[in-house]
Write a protein that holds these residues in place. Structure first.
Motif, PDB file in Angstrom:
ATOM      1  N   ALA A   1      36.729  29.347  36.829  1.00 52.08           N
ATOM      2  CA  ALA A   1      37.544  30.503  36.465  1.00 52.08           C
ATOM      3  C   ALA A   1      38.578  30.811  37.551  1.00 52.08           C
ATOM      4  O   ALA A   1      39.752  31.108  37.272  1.00 52.08           O
ATOM      5  CB  ALA A   1      36.649  31.714  36.221  1.00 52.08           C
TER       6      ALA A   1
ATOM      7  N   THR B   1      42.554  30.750  37.092  1.00 53.67           N
ATOM      8  CA  THR B   1      42.954  32.171  37.087  1.00 53.67           C
ATOM      9  C   THR B   1      42.714  32.856  35.744  1.00 53.67           C
ATOM     10  O   THR B   1      43.534  33.628  35.249  1.00 53.67           O
ATOM     11  CB  THR B   1      44.441  32.348  37.515  1.00 53.67           C
ATOM     12  OG1 THR B   1      45.300  31.724  36.550  1.00 53.67           O
ATOM     13  CG2 THR B   1      44.685  31.744  38.889  1.00 53.67           C
ATOM     14  N   TRP B   2      41.574  32.532  35.148  1.00 57.34           N
ATOM     15  CA  TRP B   2      41.089  33.265  33.981  1.00 57.34           C
ATOM     16  C   TRP B   2      39.810  33.974  34.402  1.00 57.34           C
ATOM     17  O   TRP B   2      39.199  33.640  35.417  1.00 57.34           O
ATOM     18  CB  TRP B   2      40.787  32.325  32.813  1.00 57.34           C
ATOM     19  CG  TRP B   2      42.013  31.870  32.066  1.00 57.34           C
ATOM     20  CD1 TRP B   2      43.018  31.074  32.530  1.00 57.34           C
ATOM     21  CD2 TRP B   2      42.348  32.187  30.712  1.00 57.34           C
ATOM     22  NE1 TRP B   2      43.956  30.863  31.564  1.00 57.34           N
ATOM     23  CE2 TRP B   2      43.579  31.536  30.421  1.00 57.34           C
ATOM     24  CE3 TRP B   2      41.745  32.947  29.715  1.00 57.34           C
ATOM     25  CZ2 TRP B   2      44.210  31.620  29.190  1.00 57.34           C
ATOM     26  CZ3 TRP B   2      42.373  33.032  28.479  1.00 57.34           C
ATOM     27  CH2 TRP B   2      43.592  32.396  28.224  1.00 57.34           C
ATOM     28  N   SER B   3      39.378  34.952  33.582  1.00 55.02           N
ATOM     29  CA  SER B   3      38.161  35.684  33.932  1.00 55.02           C
ATOM     30  C   SER B   3      36.938  34.793  33.756  1.00 55.02           C
ATOM     31  O   SER B   3      36.920  33.883  32.912  1.00 55.02           O
ATOM     32  CB  SER B   3      38.010  36.920  33.050  1.00 55.02           C
ATOM     33  OG  SER B   3      37.685  36.559  31.716  1.00 55.02           O
TER      34      SER B   3
ATOM     35  N   ALA C   1      35.638  34.932  30.168  1.00 58.50           N
ATOM     36  CA  ALA C   1      36.320  34.086  29.185  1.00 58.50           C
ATOM     37  C   ALA C   1      35.859  32.637  29.301  1.00 58.50           C
ATOM     38  O   ALA C   1      35.599  31.965  28.295  1.00 58.50           O
ATOM     39  CB  ALA C   1      37.831  34.181  29.375  1.00 58.50           C
ATOM     40  N   VAL C   2      35.742  32.167  30.527  1.00 58.29           N
ATOM     41  CA  VAL C   2      35.294  30.794  30.754  1.00 58.29           C
ATOM     42  C   VAL C   2      33.848  30.624  30.307  1.00 58.29           C
ATOM     43  O   VAL C   2      33.489  29.636  29.652  1.00 58.29           O
ATOM     44  CB  VAL C   2      35.467  30.413  32.238  1.00 58.29           C
ATOM     45  CG1 VAL C   2      34.858  29.046  32.527  1.00 58.29           C
ATOM     46  CG2 VAL C   2      36.948  30.422  32.616  1.00 58.29           C
TER      47      VAL C   2
ATOM     48  N   GLU D   1      45.515  28.224  24.891  1.00 57.72           N
ATOM     49  CA  GLU D   1      45.916  28.325  26.297  1.00 57.72           C
ATOM     50  C   GLU D   1      44.727  28.097  27.227  1.00 57.72           C
ATOM     51  O   GLU D   1      44.835  27.389  28.249  1.00 57.72           O
ATOM     52  CB  GLU D   1      46.534  29.699  26.574  1.00 57.72           C
ATOM     53  CG  GLU D   1      47.847  29.974  25.845  1.00 57.72           C
ATOM     54  CD  GLU D   1      47.658  30.302  24.366  1.00 57.72           C
ATOM     55  OE1 GLU D   1      48.647  30.211  23.614  1.00 57.72           O
ATOM     56  OE2 GLU D   1      46.514  30.653  23.966  1.00 57.72           O
ATOM     57  N   LEU D   2      43.592  28.687  26.882  1.00 56.27           N
ATOM     58  CA  LEU D   2      42.402  28.511  27.718  1.00 56.27           C
ATOM     59  C   LEU D   2      41.911  27.068  27.653  1.00 56.27           C
ATOM     60  O   LEU D   2      41.520  26.490  28.677  1.00 56.27           O
ATOM     61  CB  LEU D   2      41.296  29.472  27.269  1.00 56.27           C
ATOM     62  CG  LEU D   2      39.968  29.374  28.033  1.00 56.27           C
ATOM     63  CD1 LEU D   2      40.185  29.577  29.534  1.00 56.27           C
ATOM     64  CD2 LEU D   2      38.958  30.387  27.496  1.00 56.27           C
TER      65      LEU D   2
END
Length: 406
Positions: free
Chosen positions: A24, A28-30, A33-34, A47-48
């Motif tokens: 994550a 740079t994702w939470s 979310a991951v 995008e993810l």
């Protein structure tokens, strides 16, 4: 609820040595979310999926899985993982990696080969949790990509040899998947291709393993070839790494055991044990790094079981299985069936029936032919006891499980 995206993502993430938090942070994702993407709690956005694919060096694998799930407009839990992987293989995502992005690739170097081997290493991890019918298309795509590069790429002599060794390794992986799926004609051809490529590369470890794999699959399917097993051991030299030597002798032991030769099986097991002990601290190829004393104990039990020697089979199998995770359902089922056969030889009928039941339950969702093939062998061995209560109940259980949609 684990999605196909999450299953492949977890294998690649762990092989990269990343925690969920580390991944994550990298993209740079939470972490939530991951984590949701890996657990299957929530389907990843495009995008993810792209961000995770890039961070894990998946070369489009995760992007294709996520896109296929969206196209089908199904719930994540309803996606048929076999169809997904077959579609994924047909898109050629494995072949679209860095070994030549154009029709006329430029001159390739050792770094390009290293990237291909790293990709193969990551794909190999899928074998721990997926069956050969799931993974064959992906593994074969790697073989075809490397073959094409050898034909059309601009290669120096040393890089060509490195790439031939990579092809030998990839063909063994694809051959193993074909064997696991029950496609012996395909696996035999791939093992022969591997052996030829390894010979051209001058890699004796891969030469020996190609023969060992071929001999192992023949023994498993009742076409035992002890001459081929002996030849695989004879191909070893002192320069071959210890775990490779252990793996080759380990597989040769199985051929000798199936052939009914207890002395040769025992001698091969002793060689395998000695090779494992000598391998401590030495560099090993990734494809043999998993071989350890635990594996030799399992094969020891399997060999004595197939030889009808329960007093020598039960202890190593019980010991190994007590710590063997259910997550590796295919392999655990095979080892449980070996233990069940040992119990049958010792007339421990209740234990045998319980163990067969456990193995059958483990494999109902595994895309592998080997446990089902071995289950039939074990049930045939148990046929004289079919009317005994534990086995009457076992057959009722199997009949009930078999009616569940797959």
């Amino acid at each position: 609820m684990t999605s196909e995206f999450g299953e492949v993502m977890k294998v690649l993430r762990e092989s990269a040595g990343l925690s969920l938090f580390g991944l994550a942070k990298r993209i740079t994702w939470s972490k939530a979310a991951v984590g949701h993407a890996e657990s299957g709690f929530r389907a990843p956005t495009p995008e993810l999926a792209r961000a995770i694919d890039g961070a894990l060096g998946a070369n489009g694998v995760l992007i294709a899985v996520a896109a296929t799930m969206r196209t089908r407009q199904r719930n994540v839990s309803d996606v048929d993982r076999r169809d997904l992987l077959r579609l994924l293989a047909s898109t050629g995502v494995a072949a679209a990696a860095e070994l030549g992005d154009s029709e006329v690739p430029g001159r390739l170097g050792g770094a390009d080969v290293a990237r291909a081997l790293e990709r193969t290493k990551r794909l190999r991890r899928l074998d721990d949790s997926l069956g050969g019918a799931d993974t064959y298309g992906l593994f074969l795509a790697e073989v075809r990509s490397t073959e094409a590069t050898l034909v059309s790429g601009s290669l120096s002599g040393s890089v060509r040899r490195q790439l031939l060794a990579a092809l030998a390794e990839q063909a063994q992986l694809a051959g193993w998947a074909a064997f696991d799926a029950g496609w012996s004609d395909k696996s035999t051809r791939l093992f022969a291709m591997s052996r030829q490529a390894a010979l051209e590369a001058g890699d004796l470890a891969l030469v020996a393993n190609a023969m060992a794999l071929d001999a192992y699959q023949r023994a498993f399917s009742g076409r035992v070839d002890v001459a081929l097993a002996r030849a695989s051991c004879a191909a070893l030299t002192d320069a071959v790494p210890g775990r490779v030597r252990a793996l080759v002798f380990d597989r040769a032991a199985w051929s000798h055991a199936v052939a009914g030769d207890a002395d040769e099986a025992e001698a091969a097991l002793a060689e395998a044990s000695a090779a494992v002990e000598s391998a401590v601290g030495s560099p090993e190829p990734d494809w043999a790094a998993w071989v350890d004393a635990h594996e030799i104990r399992i094969m020891t039990g399997r060999c004595w079981s197939v030889l009808g020697r329960p007093l020598r089979a039960v202890a190593p199998l019980e010991s190994a299985l007590s710590v063997f995770p259910d997550a590796y359902a295919r392999d655990k089922a095979l080892y449980l069936l070996a233990l069940a056969e040992a119990y049958l030889h010792g007339r421990e009928l209740e234990l045998a029936a319980q163990t067969i039941r456990q193995a059958h339950t483990l494999t109902k969702d595994v895309a592998s032919d080997r446990p089902r093939h071995r289950l039939n062998t074990t049930l045939a061995l148990a046929a004289p006891f079919a009317m005994v209560k534990p086995f009457k109940e076992l057959h009722e259980h199997i009949a009930g499980i078999s009616t569940i949609p797959r």
